[in-house]
Design a protein around this motif. Structure first.
Motif, PDB file in Angstrom:
ATOM      1  N   SER A 189      76.890  43.827 121.837  1.00  0.00           N
ATOM      2  CA  SER A 189      76.736  43.285 123.188  1.00  0.00           C
ATOM      3  C   SER A 189      76.934  41.777 123.110  1.00  0.00           C
ATOM      4  CB  SER A 189      75.341  43.578 123.727  1.00  0.00           C
ATOM      5  OG  SER A 189      75.144  44.968 123.793  1.00  0.00           O
ATOM      6  N   PRO A 192      76.436  37.961 123.302  1.00  0.00           N
ATOM      7  CA  PRO A 192      75.269  37.074 123.327  1.00  0.00           C
ATOM      8  C   PRO A 192      75.332  36.195 124.573  1.00  0.00           C
ATOM      9  CG  PRO A 192      76.901  36.237 121.805  1.00  0.00           C
ATOM     10  CD  PRO A 192      77.416  37.556 122.312  1.00  0.00           C
ATOM     11  N   LYS A 193      74.199  35.731 125.004  1.00  0.00           N
ATOM     12  CA  LYS A 193      74.159  34.836 126.155  1.00  0.00           C
ATOM     13  C   LYS A 193      74.361  33.407 125.652  1.00  0.00           C
ATOM     14  CE  LYS A 193      71.035  37.834 128.717  1.00  0.00           C
ATOM     15  NZ  LYS A 193      71.280  39.007 127.922  1.00  0.00           N
ATOM     16  N   GLY A 194      75.536  32.876 125.866  1.00  0.00           N
ATOM     17  CA  GLY A 194      75.818  31.502 125.433  1.00  0.00           C
ATOM     18  C   GLY A 194      76.248  31.437 123.984  1.00  0.00           C
ATOM     19  N   GLU A 253      74.277  34.454 118.353  1.00  0.00           N
ATOM     20  CA  GLU A 253      72.895  34.797 118.020  1.00  0.00           C
ATOM     21  C   GLU A 253      72.806  35.170 116.550  1.00  0.00           C
ATOM     22  OE1 GLU A 253      71.644  37.943 120.612  1.00  0.00           O
ATOM     23  OE2 GLU A 253      71.939  36.730 122.410  1.00  0.00           O
TER      24      GLU A 253
END
Length: 190
Positions: A125, A127-129, A132
Motif C-alpha cells: 500500500s 505510504p502517506k508522503g 515508511e
C-alpha cells in the motif's frame, strides 16, 4: 559549461542556419557579454562555497568510519548489488500488477561483512508522503516506497529507463538507514 559546450556542438553540426541561430539564442546567448568584453562567454562558479566544504568534510568522515569498520569496499558493493536487484525486481512486480502504487523493499545481508545481500520487492500500500521504514538494524532494512509518478504512463519498453532515472527514491531510503545503522546519525548526510 557542459550545456554551452554541447550547444556549440549542435551549432557546428547544424545544416540549417536558422536552427543554429535558435540553438545560440536558447542555449548560449545568456552567457555572452557578462564580463568586461562584449564578445566573451563567462560562467559563474559558485560551487566552492561553505556548504561545499561541509559536504567534503562529511564525506571524508564517512569514508574514514567505513575504513575503521573494515567495510569500505563491502559497503559500496552492497549498494551496487542492492540497486541492480531492486531495479530488476521493481520492474518484475510492475509487470504482474500494472496499477501498483508502492512496493515494500526488504534487504538482508551479513551484518558484519555486508556480504551476500538478498533483496526482495513486493506489492504494498502506498505510504502517506515519505517512505515508511518498518525495520532497520544491522543486516536488515525493510521499507515501503511509493512508485514514481508517471510510471504507468510509459510503455513497458521504456519503463526501465524511466525507473532507472528515478531510482534515487529507493536508494535514498536504503542508504539513509544503512548509514544511520553503521555510521551513526551524525554522519547521515541527507
Amino acid at each position: 559549461m557542459e550545456e554551452v559546450a554541447e550547444a556549440f556542438g549542435k551549432i557546428i553540426q547544424a545544416t540549417d542556419p536558422l536552427e543554429a541561430l535558435r540553438v545560440y539564442e536558447e542555449e548560449v546567448s545568456d552567457h555572452v557579454g557578462r564580463g568586461a568584453f562584449r564578445d566573451e562567454i563567462s560562467f559563474r562558479c559558485e560551487f566552492f562555497d561553505e556548504d561545499f566544504f561541509v559536504i567534503v568534510k562529511n564525506h571524508r568522515a564517512r569514508l574514514a568510519k567505513l575504513k575503521d569498520l573494515g567495510i569500505e569496499g563491502a559497503y559500496f558493493d552492497l549498494i551496487q548489488n542492492y540497486e541492480a536487484a531492486s531495479l530488476k525486481q521493481v520492474l518484475d512486480v510492475l509487470e504482474s500488477d500494472p496499477t501498483l502504487k508502492a512496493v515494500q523493499v526488504s534487504v538482508s545481508y551479513d551484518k558484519k561483512t555486508l556480504a551476500a545481500p538478498t533483496v526482495g520487492v513486493f506489492p504494498a500500500s502506498a505510504p502517506k508522503g515519505e517512505p515508511e521504514v518498518t525495520e532497520s538494524e544491522e543486516g536488515r532494512q525493510i521499507f515501503v516506497v511509493a512508485l514514481p509518478d508517471g510510471i504507468h504512463d510509459v510503455t513497458s519498453a521504456d519503463r526501465e529507463g524511466f525507473l532507472r532515472e528515478r531510482m534515487w527514491r529507493f536508494r535514498k531510503v536504503f542508504l539513509t538507514e544503512l548509514d544511520r545503522t553503521y555510521l551513526g546519525e551524525h554522519l547521515v548526510d541527507w
